[in-house]
Design an enzyme around this catalytic site. Structure first.
Site, mmCIF file in Angstrom:
data_model
loop_
_atom_site.group_PDB
_atom_site.id
_atom_site.type_symbol
_atom_site.label_atom_id
_atom_site.label_comp_id
_atom_site.label_asym_id
_atom_site.label_seq_id
_atom_site.Cartn_x
_atom_site.Cartn_y
_atom_site.Cartn_z
ATOM 1 N N ASP A 53 0.842 -1.201 0.000
ATOM 2 C CA ASP A 53 0.000 0.000 0.000
ATOM 3 C C ASP A 53 0.875 1.247 0.000
ATOM 4 O O ASP A 53 1.515 1.577 0.996
ATOM 5 C CB ASP A 53 -0.881 -0.011 1.256
ATOM 6 C CG ASP A 53 -1.797 1.199 1.304
ATOM 7 O OD1 ASP A 53 -2.938 1.098 0.812
ATOM 8 O OD2 ASP A 53 -1.370 2.256 1.821
ATOM 9 N N TYR A 57 3.517 9.755 -0.699
ATOM 10 C CA TYR A 57 4.592 9.124 0.085
ATOM 11 C C TYR A 57 5.964 9.339 -0.579
ATOM 12 O O TYR A 57 6.995 9.164 0.064
ATOM 13 C CB TYR A 57 4.375 7.615 0.260
ATOM 14 C CG TYR A 57 3.124 7.188 1.000
ATOM 15 C CD1 TYR A 57 2.311 8.099 1.658
ATOM 16 C CD2 TYR A 57 2.752 5.849 1.045
ATOM 17 C CE1 TYR A 57 1.165 7.690 2.320
ATOM 18 C CE2 TYR A 57 1.611 5.428 1.709
ATOM 19 C CZ TYR A 57 0.811 6.354 2.335
ATOM 20 O OH TYR A 57 -0.328 5.927 2.986
ATOM 21 N N LYS A 94 -2.550 5.941 -4.327
ATOM 22 C CA LYS A 94 -3.618 6.903 -4.010
ATOM 23 C C LYS A 94 -3.379 8.248 -4.705
ATOM 24 O O LYS A 94 -2.237 8.686 -4.865
ATOM 25 C CB LYS A 94 -3.680 7.130 -2.484
ATOM 26 C CG LYS A 94 -3.664 5.839 -1.681
ATOM 27 C CD LYS A 94 -3.835 6.066 -0.198
ATOM 28 C CE LYS A 94 -3.514 4.793 0.582
ATOM 29 N NZ LYS A 94 -2.084 4.616 0.880
ATOM 30 N N HIS A 133 -7.192 9.832 -1.838
ATOM 31 C CA HIS A 133 -6.494 9.755 -0.546
ATOM 32 C C HIS A 133 -7.263 10.435 0.596
ATOM 33 O O HIS A 133 -7.345 9.907 1.691
ATOM 34 C CB HIS A 133 -5.102 10.367 -0.701
ATOM 35 C CG HIS A 133 -4.104 9.868 0.297
ATOM 36 N ND1 HIS A 133 -2.768 9.753 0.011
ATOM 37 C CD2 HIS A 133 -4.238 9.464 1.579
ATOM 38 C CE1 HIS A 133 -2.133 9.285 1.082
ATOM 39 N NE2 HIS A 133 -3.007 9.109 2.038
#
Ligand code: A2P
Length: 274
Positions: free
Chosen positions: A46, A51, A76, A107
């Protein structure tokens, strides 16, 4: 992970019952962690555009000794791309070096921006194009899911929420279960919260099963059909966090866990997060 350790989404696709979270991990350490996770049996990874590690996730997938079809990859859409989904998605895909993702999530709703329904329409198109197998959301409220459904007739296959014993969001999770929407748990260990991981009651349950407190928490989520996405960079803990399929909590132990809820938020508040 055996077939028994999968759940079926409302669109008919299957999802592993436990996944590997990679928030705040980067570089070679992340690639090593993902390799360890895959060797330990994780099949779901995930990540998210925000990120900043989709490229490393893509490298690790390429290096994995198993085929792409045997992995479940989630990413996301970030908040500033609600009106630019096609480009944002293509960029993610390129960084991941994949032809498709298994699950693409909005998100955060960012309700003040007022664009999540448009974004949802774009996700539906991506799913129809085959480049995304399943679509869902993260940090959405019941009201916001209703908004998606009434505007498009399509409900999300997944809503990924901050869920751990101190923050259970029971009403929303129960409603999602009744609709067949799978709940995924981000920060299932309360982001490593000491009070949670050293709660004396959880420690006592762990001792009885010869397990660690984290394993009790993850097992409790699994037994509630919630897909936990624990993050760890430590090989021992990576293995521990998926070694939860060989014991069962008693009804009393489950009740004890259920009663730990205190609405304790370790992250951003979905209502106000922009
Ligand atoms: P580490 O990476 O050193 O293992 P969450 O997934 O809820 O956000 O929690 C992640 C945090 O919890 C990280 O700081 C991680 O540290 C720690 N953590 C992960 N697995 C365990 C575990 N089995 N026991 C204790 N702490 C853990």
């Amino acid at each position: 992970m055996s077939d028994l350790n999968k759940l079926t989404l409302i669109d008919g696709n299957e999802i592993p019952a436990v996944g590997f979270g990679v928030w705040q991990s980067k570089g070679d350490a992340l690639i090593t962690a993902i390799q360890c996770a895959i060797e330990s049996g994780y099949r779901l990874i995930d990540t998210a555009a925000i990120y900043g590690n989709e490229a490393e996730v893509g490298d690790a997938i390429k290096m994995a000794g198993i085929s792409r079809e045997n992995l479940f990859v989630t990413t996301k859409l970030w908040n500033d791309r609600h009106d630019d989904v096609e480009n944002a998605f293509n960029e993610s895909l390129e960084r991941l070096k994949c032809d498709y993702v298994d699950l693409y999530l909005i998100h955060w709703p960012v309700s003040g921006q007022g664009k999540f329904v448009d974004a949802w329409n774009s996700l539906i198109k991506l799913r129809d194009s085959g480049r995304v197998k399943s679509i869902g959301v993260s940090n959405f409220s019941l009201k916001q899911i209703h908004q998606l459904e009434s505007a498009t007739g399509v409900i999300p296959a997944v809503n990924q929420l901050q869920i751990h014993p101190f923050n259970q969001q029971r009403e929303l999770v129960d409603w999602q279960r009744s609709k067949g929407i799978i709940t995924q748990a981000w920060s299932p260990l309360g982001h490593g919260n000491e009070n949670l991981l050293s709660d004396p009651g959880i420690e006592a349950i762990a001792k009885k099963h010869l397990k660690k407190p984290a394993q009790i928490i993850l097992r409790w989520l699994y037994e509630n059909k919630i897909v936990p996405l624990p993050k760890s960079g430590n090989p021992t803990r990576i293995k521990e966090n998926i070694d939860i399929f060989n014991f069962r909590l008693s009804p009393q132990e489950r009740l004890f866990m259920d009663e730990l809820d205190r609405g304790f938020n370790v992250g951003n508040d979905p209502e106000s997060f922009n």
